[in-house]
Scaffold this motif. Structure first.
Motif, PDB file in Angstrom:
ATOM      1  N   LEU A 206      46.487  25.409  15.251  1.00 14.43           N
ATOM      2  CA  LEU A 206      47.591  26.052  14.521  1.00 14.43           C
ATOM      3  C   LEU A 206      48.864  26.060  15.378  1.00 14.43           C
ATOM      4  O   LEU A 206      49.983  25.919  14.868  1.00 14.43           O
ATOM      5  N   GLN A 207      48.687  26.187  16.685  1.00 17.12           N
ATOM      6  CA  GLN A 207      49.850  26.147  17.596  1.00 17.12           C
ATOM      7  C   GLN A 207      50.590  24.828  17.454  1.00 17.12           C
ATOM      8  O   GLN A 207      51.825  24.806  17.286  1.00 17.12           O
TER       9      GLN A 207
ATOM     10  N   PHE B  74      43.141  31.880  28.749  1.00 15.03           N
ATOM     11  CA  PHE B  74      43.479  31.052  27.580  1.00 15.03           C
ATOM     12  C   PHE B  74      44.922  31.337  27.173  1.00 15.03           C
ATOM     13  O   PHE B  74      45.279  32.497  26.960  1.00 15.03           O
ATOM     14  N   CYS B  75      45.725  30.315  27.091  1.00 12.41           N
ATOM     15  CA  CYS B  75      47.146  30.481  26.756  1.00 12.41           C
ATOM     16  C   CYS B  75      47.453  29.856  25.402  1.00 12.41           C
ATOM     17  O   CYS B  75      46.983  28.747  25.105  1.00 12.41           O
ATOM     18  N   VAL B  76      48.249  30.562  24.596  1.00 10.83           N
ATOM     19  CA  VAL B  76      48.649  30.018  23.294  1.00 10.83           C
ATOM     20  C   VAL B  76      50.067  30.491  22.985  1.00 10.83           C
ATOM     21  O   VAL B  76      50.448  31.636  23.324  1.00 10.83           O
ATOM     22  N   PHE B  77      50.878  29.590  22.418  1.00  8.58           N
ATOM     23  CA  PHE B  77      52.225  29.956  21.983  1.00  8.58           C
ATOM     24  C   PHE B  77      52.329  29.670  20.489  1.00  8.58           C
ATOM     25  O   PHE B  77      51.340  29.258  19.870  1.00  8.58           O
TER      26      PHE B  77
ATOM     27  N   ALA C  56      49.938  31.146  15.633  1.00 13.50           N
ATOM     28  CA  ALA C  56      48.709  30.803  16.362  1.00 13.50           C
ATOM     29  C   ALA C  56      48.219  32.001  17.160  1.00 13.50           C
ATOM     30  O   ALA C  56      47.011  32.260  17.244  1.00 13.50           O
TER      31      ALA C  56
ATOM     32  N   TYR D 280      44.726  34.031  16.674  1.00  6.49           N
ATOM     33  CA  TYR D 280      43.758  34.158  17.772  1.00  6.49           C
ATOM     34  C   TYR D 280      43.296  35.603  17.968  1.00  6.49           C
ATOM     35  O   TYR D 280      42.120  35.859  18.224  1.00  6.49           O
TER      36      TYR D 280
END
Lengths: 31, 218, 218
Positions: free
Chosen positions: B96-97, C67-70, C74, C78
């Motif tokens: 989705l990112q 865990f990295c998400v931008f 998203a 998460y």
């Protein structure tokens, strides 16, 4: 809500212009 | 497994996302893109179409069971499979990112740069130069991410690759000539790997990378 | 259950999506939005931040497990739970449909209309009038959809409601005065139902609907 940060927000202000142009282009193409 | 009708105009890169996803999942999609089934600009303005798809935009999907969904990323998600969607919460979040990244970071500068070369929009030198810099920034980010990866999320193709490839199609077709794309070798390697997958090829046909940057079409 | 740190500037409606989702899921989120933990415009430009979040945008999430998400949608996905994400493929596709709708159909006209009233963008009469018409079109679509529904997808709050509510916050706060919003009663009923949910309230506080349409702030 704070506003001074909003100025940094990335917004596609012209999106409707591109949407309209794309729509017209494909309407003509498929006219 | 999903089955149904996809309404779109021909050669719509947004519709390609669902069609490529369906090639992987096996979902049976009938495309209605030309008369008598569909006439872009007319069918999508009829009351029966708007009742199913109130925004009146394409692509729009109607399942054999009557389930209706619009917005290209939602359609692609629906006709996909778990591998494409990301089969852990973390993988699905990363998918989705990149899907969001394609819409928010790639689409605006790509449209700004490419539309004038297609004669769709008025050319504006300043806007085009800015868009080129934005595209370079996007390619730098993708190039670094793909330096150590074959695909964007995990070890296989996901909706992330499908969405980002489809958002880059016009750029790679129209303006990313060899000299311009030279610094972003990992992106081009990844892009060519994807478009050469049989599932992409059956939707896109043989994809030819840009050889000479198109200028605006006065 | 996710746990980690959300980097953002204060009062960021995009960050609210993840914070509200976490209220439903129980995910433990630490917000870093002010010094010494985070200084917008500086921290997000440091090499260590860009290594984790190459686009350099906020909100950005770093899980306790690294865990990295931008990209805000998203991150919200998460830290959410299955009920919020949509617990069938069809429901999840509809959630993604409205999340995409918020970004592609609501955000551009809402920002065009509201930003000049906050004094953060030049006022342009034509652009504002066009944006008002686009906002009306969006409200008509939502009003018809919500005529027979309490929430956007299924019987409970999902990420669809969270994303669309958060994309409408500035409109309902700044410009959707009673006379303007009168024709869209189902949307306002739904919006008030959502912001009065304890999970929304704990993030947004008491939300006051606009009483007088703000004009541009010269």
């Amino acid at each position: 809500m704070a506003t001074e940060y909003l100025v940094h927000e990335k917004v596609w202000f012209d999106k409707f212009k591109y949407d309209d142009a794309e729509r017209q282009y494909y309407e003509q193409l498929n006219g | 497994m999903a089955a149904g009708t996809l309404y779109t105009y021909p050669e719509n890169w947004r519709a390609f996302k669902a069609l490529i996803a369906a090639q992987y999942s096996g979902a049976q999609i009938t495309v209605h893109s030309v008369p008598p089934h569909f006439q872009f600009g007319q069918t999508n303005k009829t009351p029966e179409f708007l009742k199913k798809f109130p925004v009146g935009k394409v692509p729009a999907f109607e399942g054999a069971d009557g389930f209706c969904v619009f917005e290209s990323n939602a359609i692609a998600y629906y006709v996909a499979n778990e591998d494409l969607r990301g089969n852990t919460v973390a993988a699905a979040a990363q998918v989705l990112q990149w899907v969001s990244f394609a819409d928010s970071e790639i689409l605006p500068p790509a449209s700004t740069w490419v539309f004038p070369t297609l004669g769709i929009m008025q050319y504006n030198k300043q806007a085009t130069e800015h868009a080129k810099e934005e595209v370079k920034r996007v390619l730098v980010i993708l190039d670094a991410h793909l330096k150590t990866r074959t695909f964007l999320v995990g070890e296989r193709v996901t909706l992330a690759d499908i969405a980002v490839v489809c958002s880059l199609l016009w750029l790679y077709k129209q303006v990313l000539e060899p000299a311009f794309r030279q610094p972003y070798g990992n992106v081009t390697r990844w892009f060519v790997t994807c478009v050469n997958q049989p599932q992409f090829q059956s939707v896109l046909g043989d994809f030819k990378l840009c050889e000479k940057m198109a200028q605006f079409d006065a």
